[in-house]
Structure formats: structure tokens, C-alpha cells
Write an enzyme that holds these catalytic residues in place. Structure first.
Site, PDB file in Angstrom:
ATOM      1  N   LYS A 173       0.669  -1.149   0.221  1.00  0.00           N
ATOM      2  CA  LYS A 173       0.112  -0.078  -0.105  1.00  0.00           C
ATOM      3  C   LYS A 173       0.552   1.217   0.246  1.00  0.00           C
ATOM      4  CE  LYS A 173      -2.005  -1.454   3.357  1.00  0.00           C
ATOM      5  NZ  LYS A 173      -3.066  -1.932   5.389  1.00  0.00           N
ATOM      6  N   THR A 204      -9.267   9.503   8.112  1.00  0.00           N
ATOM      7  CA  THR A 204      -8.699   8.487   7.596  1.00  0.00           C
ATOM      8  C   THR A 204      -8.455   6.890   8.437  1.00  0.00           C
ATOM      9  OG1 THR A 204      -6.555   9.099   7.153  1.00  0.00           O
ATOM     10  CG2 THR A 204      -7.514   9.454   5.312  1.00  0.00           C
ATOM     11  N   THR A 207      -8.727   3.115   7.525  1.00  0.00           N
ATOM     12  CA  THR A 207      -7.987   2.702   5.838  1.00  0.00           C
ATOM     13  C   THR A 207      -8.156   1.331   5.524  1.00  0.00           C
ATOM     14  OG1 THR A 207      -7.479   4.893   5.452  1.00  0.00           O
ATOM     15  CG2 THR A 207      -7.459   3.491   3.545  1.00  0.00           C
ATOM     16  N   GLY A 208      -6.628   0.408   6.412  1.00  0.00           N
ATOM     17  CA  GLY A 208      -6.314  -0.862   6.711  1.00  0.00           C
ATOM     18  C   GLY A 208      -6.862  -1.256   6.540  1.00  0.00           C
TER      19      GLY A 208
END
Ligand code: PXL
Length: 263
Positions: A173, A204, A207-208
Site C-alpha cells: 500500500k 482516514t 483505511t487499512g
């Protein structure tokens, strides 16, 4: 039949990351979400105020309860906290006949440790080899392999270094680089570059976790790894675009963005 997807991860009391993000993602993508809690964090938009891991027996018992009766079409792992939990979970997923998406979580968005330094070697030698898809970010790549990525073209070197530990596929990523949010998916022979414009949104958190759970959900529905990752990237990009303020710090991505679109 609705596919069953299991997350093995930590709880984020703020609801943006961890188990909570995973289950919301699974709901949004039309699968039945189930959870094995590995740790509990006291957490909000400002950071992690405390973390407590569960005993290995509690993790193993939750896993067996779900897998032996209900069955799973995909598993996702997130925060595993300690070497002992990493090794137990690696053994459990290696013995399960379903694809496993391993998000090798190291630190939270705020830099709080979610994995003991003493667990890194177990992640390298036990957990990564059991992964169908591993999804490290650039900090996790550096921690696990020593490869420091500073430009898009170095993503390939990072992928090779992670694949050397044995996952079938890796998604590196690249979102922490400047410019477009570019990820590289590869199994060492095929390469898929996934590109999305950088969004001007600081909310955010999660996100992962969301990306890894979305990949697991798509795999459970029977998609190939490249199809699953492409669909997951599209879902997470929409969720980041709709990320919203919460508390005084970094807010979460919006897992329900597709429900709200047009409403
Ligand atoms: O994004 C990694 C992550 C995983 N699991 C838990 C978390 C976070 C980040 O904050 O809180 C429980």
C-alpha cells in the site's frame, strides 16, 4: 447462501478501525461478518489510551467455535499484539481451508504500537507464510523487511522482499507516498498497479482494516485475488472520500458510503 467472513483482530472502541471497521465493511459488501477478538483498545479520534490482549486460549476458543460449526469462506487478520498470539493465529489459519488476508498491523494511525517488537519475527516466519494475500503499508514493509520505499518504482522491490517470506500474493500500500494513492498487487509473476487520485481528507482512520476486510469479503464471494483487490480498492477509495470528522482528531472512513449515495 451468504458467504461467511471471519476477522481475527483488535477492538477499536471508537468504531473506526479494528473489528468494528471489519464488520461494517463486511455488512456493506454483503457477507456475514464474524469476529475473533484478540485485544481490546481504549481508543478515540485522538489516539490509543490503553490496550489489553486476550489470553491465547480465549482467541483459540473463539476461532474454533466459529470455524468448526459455522464455517468460513475467508479469514482476515489484523491486530495480534504479541508473538504468542501471532503464532497461535498463524497455526489456526494455516489449518483452515479458506483464503486468509493478513494485514500485518504494526502501529495505529497515531503511531501507537499494536504489535510488540518481539512479535516481528513470528509475523515474518509464521504468519506471512500462511497468508493468501498480505497487505502491508510502507511502515510495515520497512519494519518487516528493512526495505524503505520512497518512490513508486521501489514498490516492486518491497513486494519482492515481502513475498520472500511466503505469502501467495502481496498488496504493497503506497498511500503514504506523495501523489496518487498507488498500490502494487503481485504474486511475483503478475503485477497489478492500482491507482486512485489522492483525496484531500484527513479523516482516514480505519483505511487499512477496511481494505483487508473488503478483500476478504470479495474472496469469500468467489472472486479471484486480482478482482477482489480491485473491488476492495474501489470500496475503500469511496469510504475515504466520505470520511468524516468525529471527536477532536482524525475521523473514520465512511463504511456506509454506498448506502448513502443518492439517498
Ligand atoms: O489500522 C490498524 C488497526 C488495527 N486494529 C486496531 C486498531 C488499528 C488502528 O487504529 O485500532 C484495533
Amino acid at each position: 447462501m451468504i458467504p461467511n467472513v471471519l476477522t481475527v483482530a483488535g477492538s477499536d472502541s471508537g468504531g473506526g478501525a479494528g473489528i468494528q471497521a471489519d464488520l461494517k465493511t463486511m455488512l456493506a459488501l454483503g457477507v456475514h461478518g464474524m469476529s475473533v477478538v484478540t485485544a481490546v483498545t481504549a481508543q478515540n479520534s485522538l489516539g490509543v489510551q490503553g490496550a489489553w490482549e486476550l489470553p491465547v486460549e480465549a482467541v483459540r476458543a473463539q476461532y474454533r467455535s466459529v470455524v468448526d460449526d459455522i464455517g468460513v469462506q475467508a479469514v482476515k487478520t489484523g491486530m495480534l499484539a504479541s508473538a504468542e498470539l501471532v503464532e497461535a493465529v498463524a497455526e489456526l489459519i494455516a489449518g483452515t481451508d479458506a483464503p486468509a488476508v493478513v494485514d500485518p498491523v504494526g502501529v495505529s494511525k497515531h503511531g501507537d504500537a499494536l504489535l510488540a517488537a518481539s512479535a516481528l519475527d513470528s509475523v515474518r516466519t509464521k504468519l506471512l507464510p500462511a497468508a493468501t494475500v498480505a497487505t502491508p503499508n510502507l511502515d510495515e514493509v520497512a519494519q518487516l523487511t528493512g526495505v524503505r520505499v520512497e518512490s513508486e518504482k521501489e514498490l516492486r522491490q518491497a513486494a519482492a522482499a515481502v513475498l520472500a517470506y511466503g505469502p501467495r500474493w502481496v498488496v504493497i500500500k503506497g498511500g503514504h507516498l506523495s501523489g496518487d494513492a498507488v498500490d502494487l498487487l503481485t504474486d511475483g509473476s503478475e503485477e497489478h498497479w492500482l491507482r486512485a487520485p489522492r483525496l484531500d481528507n484527513r479523516h482516514t482512520h480505519g483505511t487499512g482494516c477496511t481494505l483487508a476486510s473488503a478483500i476478504a469479503s470479495q474472496l469469500a464471494k468467489g472472486h479471484s485475488v486480482p478482482e477482489a483487490v480491485a473491488a476492495a480498492k474501489e470500496y475503500v477509495t469511496g469510504a475515504i472520500a466520505a470520511g468524516f470528522a468525529l471527536g477532536g482528531g482524525i475521523g473514520p472512513v465512511d463504511h456506509g458510503w454506498r448506502f448513502r449515495a443518492g439517498s
